[in-house]
Design a protein around this motif. Structure first.
Motif, PDB file in Angstrom:
ATOM      1  N   ALA A  11       0.508  -1.043   0.137  1.00 28.07           N
ATOM      2  CA  ALA A  11      -0.334  -0.341   0.118  1.00 28.07           C
ATOM      3  C   ALA A  11       1.539   1.382   0.485  1.00 28.07           C
ATOM      4  CB  ALA A  11      -0.791   0.131   1.165  1.00 28.07           C
ATOM      5  N   LEU A  12       0.655   2.082  -1.149  1.00 28.02           N
ATOM      6  CA  LEU A  12       1.212   3.440  -0.732  1.00 28.02           C
ATOM      7  C   LEU A  12       0.277   4.576  -0.514  1.00 28.02           C
ATOM      8  CD1 LEU A  12       3.497   2.066  -5.156  1.00 28.02           C
ATOM      9  CD2 LEU A  12       3.873   1.841  -2.026  1.00 28.02           C
ATOM     10  N   SER A  13       1.769   5.313  -0.235  1.00 30.36           N
ATOM     11  CA  SER A  13       0.295   6.919  -0.166  1.00 30.36           C
ATOM     12  C   SER A  13       0.974   7.451  -1.598  1.00 30.36           C
ATOM     13  CB  SER A  13       1.537   8.061   0.111  1.00 30.36           C
ATOM     14  OG  SER A  13       2.995   8.193   0.035  1.00 30.36           O
ATOM     15  N   PRO A  14       0.212   8.093  -1.920  1.00 34.53           N
ATOM     16  CA  PRO A  14       0.317   9.037  -3.068  1.00 34.53           C
ATOM     17  C   PRO A  14       1.600   9.687  -4.472  1.00 34.53           C
ATOM     18  CG  PRO A  14      -1.805   9.572  -1.799  1.00 34.53           C
ATOM     19  CD  PRO A  14      -0.854   9.205  -0.998  1.00 34.53           C
ATOM     20  N   VAL A  15       2.599  10.345  -2.941  1.00 31.67           N
ATOM     21  CA  VAL A  15       3.383  10.406  -2.911  1.00 31.67           C
ATOM     22  C   VAL A  15       4.113   8.807  -3.441  1.00 31.67           C
ATOM     23  CG1 VAL A  15       5.287  11.628  -2.090  1.00 31.67           C
ATOM     24  CG2 VAL A  15       3.136  12.525  -2.042  1.00 31.67           C
ATOM     25  N   GLU A  16       4.381   8.183  -2.684  1.00 30.78           N
ATOM     26  CA  GLU A  16       5.013   6.737  -3.194  1.00 30.78           C
ATOM     27  C   GLU A  16       4.597   6.334  -4.332  1.00 30.78           C
ATOM     28  OE1 GLU A  16       5.624   5.387   1.827  1.00 30.78           O
ATOM     29  OE2 GLU A  16       3.497   5.444   0.692  1.00 30.78           O
ATOM     30  N   ALA A  17       4.043   6.352  -4.776  1.00 34.47           N
ATOM     31  CA  ALA A  17       3.294   5.742  -6.168  1.00 34.47           C
ATOM     32  C   ALA A  17       3.263   6.705  -6.971  1.00 34.47           C
ATOM     33  CB  ALA A  17       1.713   6.057  -6.204  1.00 34.47           C
ATOM     34  N   ARG A  18       3.392   8.041  -7.090  1.00 38.35           N
ATOM     35  CA  ARG A  18       3.997   8.489  -7.624  1.00 38.35           C
ATOM     36  C   ARG A  18       5.572   8.774  -8.139  1.00 38.35           C
ATOM     37  NH1 ARG A  18       0.400  12.732  -5.913  1.00 38.35           N
ATOM     38  NH2 ARG A  18      -1.557  12.711  -7.696  1.00 38.35           N
ATOM     39  N   ASP A  19       6.325   8.422  -6.873  1.00 34.83           N
ATOM     40  CA  ASP A  19       8.213   8.388  -6.456  1.00 34.83           C
ATOM     41  C   ASP A  19       8.100   6.808  -7.545  1.00 34.83           C
ATOM     42  OD1 ASP A  19       7.727  10.344  -5.499  1.00 34.83           O
ATOM     43  OD2 ASP A  19       8.777   9.719  -3.941  1.00 34.83           O
ATOM     44  N   LEU A  20       7.011   5.975  -7.259  1.00 34.56           N
ATOM     45  CA  LEU A  20       7.391   4.721  -8.203  1.00 34.56           C
ATOM     46  C   LEU A  20       7.700   4.633  -9.722  1.00 34.56           C
ATOM     47  CD1 LEU A  20       7.946   1.495  -8.708  1.00 34.56           C
ATOM     48  CD2 LEU A  20       5.612   1.249  -7.665  1.00 34.56           C
ATOM     49  N   ALA A  21       5.948   5.262  -9.763  1.00 30.80           N
ATOM     50  CA  ALA A  21       5.535   5.332 -10.973  1.00 30.80           C
ATOM     51  C   ALA A  21       6.781   6.271 -12.010  1.00 30.80           C
ATOM     52  CB  ALA A  21       4.690   6.220 -11.116  1.00 30.80           C
ATOM     53  N   ASP A  22       7.418   7.460 -11.372  1.00 32.13           N
ATOM     54  CA  ASP A  22       9.086   7.461 -11.976  1.00 32.13           C
ATOM     55  C   ASP A  22       9.731   7.036 -12.402  1.00 32.13           C
ATOM     56  OD1 ASP A  22      10.644  10.007 -12.567  1.00 32.13           O
ATOM     57  OD2 ASP A  22      11.416   9.981 -10.488  1.00 32.13           O
ATOM     58  N   LEU A  23      10.586   5.592 -11.033  1.00 32.93           N
ATOM     59  CA  LEU A  23      11.616   5.368 -11.274  1.00 32.93           C
ATOM     60  C   LEU A  23      11.182   4.103 -12.515  1.00 32.93           C
ATOM     61  CD1 LEU A  23      11.550   4.150  -7.562  1.00 32.93           C
ATOM     62  CD2 LEU A  23      13.934   5.565  -9.264  1.00 32.93           C
ATOM     63  N   LEU A  24      10.098   3.243 -12.606  1.00 33.83           N
ATOM     64  CA  LEU A  24       9.125   2.453 -13.271  1.00 33.83           C
ATOM     65  C   LEU A  24       9.109   3.481 -14.879  1.00 33.83           C
ATOM     66  CD1 LEU A  24       6.252   0.852 -11.643  1.00 33.83           C
ATOM     67  CD2 LEU A  24       8.408  -0.175 -13.147  1.00 33.83           C
ATOM     68  N   LEU A  25      10.025   4.645 -14.944  1.00 35.65           N
ATOM     69  CA  LEU A  25       9.429   5.547 -16.665  1.00 35.65           C
ATOM     70  C   LEU A  25      11.005   5.559 -17.107  1.00 35.65           C
ATOM     71  CD1 LEU A  25       6.407   8.352 -16.351  1.00 35.65           C
ATOM     72  CD2 LEU A  25       6.881   5.975 -17.819  1.00 35.65           C
ATOM     73  N   ARG A  26      11.551   5.536 -15.742  1.00 31.63           N
ATOM     74  CA  ARG A  26      13.041   5.377 -15.985  1.00 31.63           C
ATOM     75  C   ARG A  26      13.534   4.104 -16.537  1.00 31.63           C
ATOM     76  NH1 ARG A  26      15.964   9.504 -11.214  1.00 31.63           N
ATOM     77  NH2 ARG A  26      13.619   9.680 -10.074  1.00 31.63           N
ATOM     78  N   TYR A  27      13.074   3.335 -15.741  1.00 34.02           N
ATOM     79  CA  TYR A  27      14.163   1.811 -16.096  1.00 34.02           C
ATOM     80  C   TYR A  27      13.067   1.705 -17.486  1.00 34.02           C
ATOM     81  CZ  TYR A  27      16.648   1.073 -12.011  1.00 34.02           C
ATOM     82  OH  TYR A  27      17.569   1.369 -10.939  1.00 34.02           O
ATOM     83  N   ALA A  28      12.647   2.240 -17.771  1.00 29.49           N
ATOM     84  CA  ALA A  28      11.300   1.609 -19.059  1.00 29.49           C
ATOM     85  C   ALA A  28      12.814   1.908 -20.197  1.00 29.49           C
ATOM     86  CB  ALA A  28       9.495   2.099 -18.924  1.00 29.49           C
TER      87      ALA A  28
END
Length: 68
Positions: A44-61
């Motif tokens: 379970a992620l906070s909205p900020v944590e979810a955005r941080d994860l999304a940013d990391l996923l986009l960078r790695y992709a």
């Protein structure tokens, strides 16, 4: 969503309704498993944590695409 390896990744929302909670929802990331030992594999992620994860996923992709 289903991955190319056949794994399911489920994304959803959890609303905290505990007395005194700030009321901010959580983003749920769930990876269901067949093995009962690992059936509770979720986060379970906070909205900020979810955005941080999304940013990391986009960078790695992007890096994975550029290196073929």
């Amino acid at each position: 969503m289903s991955t190319s390896y056949g794994r399911r990744v489920e994304v959803g929302r959890l609303h905290l309704s505990e007395p005194g909670s700030s009321g901010d929802g959580r983003v749920i990331l769930d990876i269901p498993r067949q093995d009962p030992e690992y059936d509770a594999m979720w986060v379970a992620l906070s909205p900020v944590e979810a955005r941080d994860l999304a940013d990391l996923l986009l960078r790695y992709a992007a890096a994975a695409e550029s290196h073929g």
